[in-house]
Motif scaffolding. Structure first.
Motif, PDB file in Angstrom:
ATOM      1  N   CYS A 144      76.252  24.862   9.378  1.00  0.00           N
ATOM      2  CA  CYS A 144      76.392  23.434   9.106  1.00  0.00           C
ATOM      3  C   CYS A 144      77.869  23.070   8.958  1.00  0.00           C
ATOM      4  O   CYS A 144      78.563  23.606   8.087  1.00  0.00           O
ATOM      5  CB  CYS A 144      75.622  23.053   7.839  1.00  0.00           C
ATOM      6  N   LEU A 150      75.593  20.655  13.429  1.00  0.00           N
ATOM      7  CA  LEU A 150      75.372  22.085  13.346  1.00  0.00           C
ATOM      8  C   LEU A 150      75.931  22.793  14.566  1.00  0.00           C
ATOM      9  O   LEU A 150      75.818  22.281  15.686  1.00  0.00           O
ATOM     10  CB  LEU A 150      73.861  22.356  13.258  1.00  0.00           C
ATOM     11  N   CYS A 193      75.189  26.080  16.739  1.00  0.00           N
ATOM     12  CA  CYS A 193      74.031  26.954  16.909  1.00  0.00           C
ATOM     13  C   CYS A 193      74.275  27.983  18.007  1.00  0.00           C
ATOM     14  O   CYS A 193      74.814  27.646  19.062  1.00  0.00           O
ATOM     15  CB  CYS A 193      72.805  26.125  17.289  1.00  0.00           C
TER      16      CYS A 193
END
Length: 132
Positions: free
Chosen positions: A61, A104, A106
């Motif tokens: 995050c 975010l 990822c």
């Protein structure tokens, strides 16, 4: 060497948008790195059911807030800037956007082709149409 900017990827077919999130897939299977890398925005006050049966994912995050609830045990984990969560056991979960959208970073293994969206079970297919 591969060099891409988030801004150029957001203006291309590398950006996938749904009702609860959008994901800009900056590095994909065709890049032959063995993983894919995405910048994903989870919209505020949303809930997404996810169950990556075919992929492992690590999520960091960068901004915003939300929470993740694991279906198997009902545990809820707060997500805020600096939080890393790792879906190392194909964990079925609910991802909830909080009062502000979450940004975010990822990483997926195996890498995504680029067009994947969650099916009715929260799964990404192992192979999807490739981004050109």
């Amino acid at each position: 060497m591969i060099v891409r900017t988030l801004a150029e990827c957001e203006q291309s077919n590398r950006k996938i948008t749904t009702e609860t999130w959008d994901s800009t897939r900056m590095l994909l299977k065709d890049d032959k790195m063995g993983f894919s890398f995405h910048i994903t925005t989870i919209y505020a006050n949303t809930e997404t059911h996810i169950h990556y049966q075919n992929h492992l994912e690590s999520v960091y995050c960068m901004s915003g807030n939300g929470e993740i609830e694991t279906i198997a045990d009902g545990k809820i984990y707060k997500i805020e800037p600096g939080t890393l969560y790792i879906l190392d056991k194909h964990d079925e979960h609910l991802l909830r956007g909080g009062t502000e959208e979450m940004k975010l970073a990822c990483v997926f293994n195996p890498p995504l082709n680029g067009k994947e969206v969650h099916d009715e079970s929260g799964v990404y297919p192992l192979e999807a149409e490739t981004v050109v």
